[in-house]
Design a protein around this motif. Structure first.
Motif, mmCIF file in Angstrom:
data_model
loop_
_atom_site.group_PDB
_atom_site.id
_atom_site.type_symbol
_atom_site.label_atom_id
_atom_site.label_comp_id
_atom_site.label_asym_id
_atom_site.label_seq_id
_atom_site.Cartn_x
_atom_site.Cartn_y
_atom_site.Cartn_z
ATOM 1 N N GLN A 25 0.834 -1.211 0.000
ATOM 2 C CA GLN A 25 0.000 0.000 0.000
ATOM 3 C C GLN A 25 0.869 1.262 0.000
ATOM 4 O O GLN A 25 1.533 1.564 0.998
ATOM 5 C CB GLN A 25 -0.927 0.024 1.231
ATOM 6 N N GLU A 73 -10.415 -3.887 2.102
ATOM 7 C CA GLU A 73 -10.241 -3.958 0.634
ATOM 8 C C GLU A 73 -10.060 -5.404 0.177
ATOM 9 O O GLU A 73 -10.694 -5.839 -0.786
ATOM 10 C CB GLU A 73 -9.012 -3.152 0.223
ATOM 11 N N ARG A 83 -18.341 -5.690 -9.717
ATOM 12 C CA ARG A 83 -18.717 -4.402 -9.110
ATOM 13 C C ARG A 83 -20.078 -4.526 -8.439
ATOM 14 O O ARG A 83 -20.987 -5.173 -8.957
ATOM 15 C CB ARG A 83 -18.732 -3.304 -10.186
ATOM 16 N N HIS A 84 -20.167 -3.930 -7.277
ATOM 17 C CA HIS A 84 -21.424 -3.970 -6.520
ATOM 18 C C HIS A 84 -21.512 -2.703 -5.682
ATOM 19 O O HIS A 84 -20.498 -2.236 -5.141
ATOM 20 C CB HIS A 84 -21.451 -5.219 -5.629
ATOM 21 N N LYS A 88 -18.692 -1.024 -3.102
ATOM 22 C CA LYS A 88 -18.236 0.374 -3.197
ATOM 23 C C LYS A 88 -18.436 1.080 -1.865
ATOM 24 O O LYS A 88 -17.530 1.765 -1.368
ATOM 25 C CB LYS A 88 -18.990 1.100 -4.318
ATOM 26 N N LYS A 91 -15.764 -0.109 0.679
ATOM 27 C CA LYS A 91 -14.411 0.404 0.416
ATOM 28 C C LYS A 91 -14.330 1.914 0.639
ATOM 29 O O LYS A 91 -13.333 2.406 1.194
ATOM 30 C CB LYS A 91 -14.001 0.087 -1.025
ATOM 31 N N ASP A 92 -15.378 2.630 0.208
ATOM 32 C CA ASP A 92 -15.350 4.088 0.370
ATOM 33 C C ASP A 92 -15.397 4.476 1.849
ATOM 34 O O ASP A 92 -14.702 5.408 2.275
ATOM 35 C CB ASP A 92 -16.506 4.744 -0.403
HETATM 36 N N1 LIG Z 1 -16.088 -4.395 -6.301
HETATM 37 C C1 LIG Z 1 -16.321 -3.092 -6.401
HETATM 38 N N2 LIG Z 1 -17.578 -2.641 -6.639
HETATM 39 C C2 LIG Z 1 -17.839 -1.307 -6.718
HETATM 40 N N3 LIG Z 1 -16.908 -0.326 -6.580
HETATM 41 C C3 LIG Z 1 -15.644 -0.707 -6.340
HETATM 42 C C4 LIG Z 1 -15.274 -2.089 -6.239
HETATM 43 N N4 LIG Z 1 -13.941 -2.149 -6.002
HETATM 44 C C5 LIG Z 1 -13.523 -0.881 -5.947
HETATM 45 N N5 LIG Z 1 -14.517 -0.004 -6.144
HETATM 46 C C6 LIG Z 1 -14.433 1.475 -6.154
HETATM 47 O O1 LIG Z 1 -13.133 1.871 -6.555
HETATM 48 C C7 LIG Z 1 -12.462 2.565 -5.485
HETATM 49 C C8 LIG Z 1 -11.011 2.177 -5.464
HETATM 50 O O2 LIG Z 1 -10.932 0.799 -5.195
HETATM 51 P P1 LIG Z 1 -9.559 0.027 -5.040
HETATM 52 O O3 LIG Z 1 -9.840 -1.382 -4.692
HETATM 53 O O4 LIG Z 1 -8.730 0.268 -6.258
HETATM 54 O O5 LIG Z 1 -8.974 0.719 -3.784
HETATM 55 P P2 LIG Z 1 -7.830 1.772 -3.661
HETATM 56 O O6 LIG Z 1 -8.299 2.727 -2.604
HETATM 57 O O7 LIG Z 1 -7.450 2.360 -4.975
HETATM 58 O O8 LIG Z 1 -6.676 0.901 -3.051
HETATM 59 P P3 LIG Z 1 -5.533 0.069 -3.795
HETATM 60 O O9 LIG Z 1 -4.947 0.971 -4.853
HETATM 61 O O10 LIG Z 1 -4.608 -0.214 -2.688
HETATM 62 O O11 LIG Z 1 -6.188 -1.173 -4.331
HETATM 63 C C9 LIG Z 1 -13.226 2.154 -4.200
HETATM 64 O O12 LIG Z 1 -13.102 3.099 -3.163
HETATM 65 C C10 LIG Z 1 -14.638 2.041 -4.749
HETATM 66 O O13 LIG Z 1 -15.249 3.327 -4.855
#
Ligand SMILES: Nc1ncnc2c1ncn2[C@@H]1O[C@H](COP(=O)(O)OP(=O)(O)OP(=O)(O)O)[C@@H](O)[C@H]1O
Length: 127
Positions: A25, A73, A83-84, A88, A91-92
């Motif tokens: 990370q 995550e 995606r769901h 989201k 994670k957000d």
């Molecule tokens: N399975 C999913 N369904 C819907 N939205 C998602 C999904 N995975 C990620 N996202 C969206 O994309 C954003 C970024 O996700 P991601 O997994 O890339 O995390 P990150 O914060 O970029 O961390 P990293 O780069 O370490 O993976 C999330 O905050 C969310 O809004």
């Protein structure tokens, strides 16, 4: 003896989790760099014991929430590779918790380091 070895093993898993988060990370590496800068400044500015405690609490809070964010995550990626809306939301919200702690630590940094830095600057600058 078995209780001890299982206790030590659980520590090694926890350290492996921290090492994995630092390795994978980028944000965690930024937090580590910021923590090192804050600790060097704490030493250089000779801040009070209470202020050192505030700095340690802020560092621990940010590190802990970044570790939880990484755990969430990974869990979400496993549970919902597609995606769901709820993936989201999870994670957000996890990312939001890190942001809240990071903002708090900036406020603590200004509160703790601001006055002694201004004091040093005013001592260096000609009157
Ligand atoms: N399975 C999913 N369904 C819907 N939205 C998602 C999904 N995975 C990620 N996202 C969206 O994309 C954003 C970024 O996700 P991601 O997994 O890339 O995390 P990150 O914060 O970029 O961390 P990293 O780069 O370490 O993976 C999330 O905050 C969310 O809004």
């Amino acid at each position: 003896m078995r209780a001890w070895s299982s206790f030590i093993r659980s520590f090694s898993y926890a350290f492996a989790g921290i090492a994995h988060t630092v390795k994978t990370q980028r944000n965690m590496r930024i937090h580590v760099a910021a923590a090192i800068v804050a600790l060097v400044m704490a030493w250089w500015l000779e801040i009070s014991r209470n202020d050192v405690l505030l700095v340690f609490f802020s560092i621990a809070l940010v590190f802990s929430l970044e570790l939880m964010n990484t755990a969430i995550e990974a869990t979400v990626d496993l549970a919902s590779p597609e995606r769901h809306e709820k993936a989201k939301a999870a994670k957000d919200a996890a990312a939001g918790s890190v942001l809240v702690a990071a903002v708090l630590s900036v406020i603590v940094g200004l509160y703790v380091f601001g006055p002694p830095i201004l004091q040093k600057l005013s001592a260096w600058l000609p009157a």
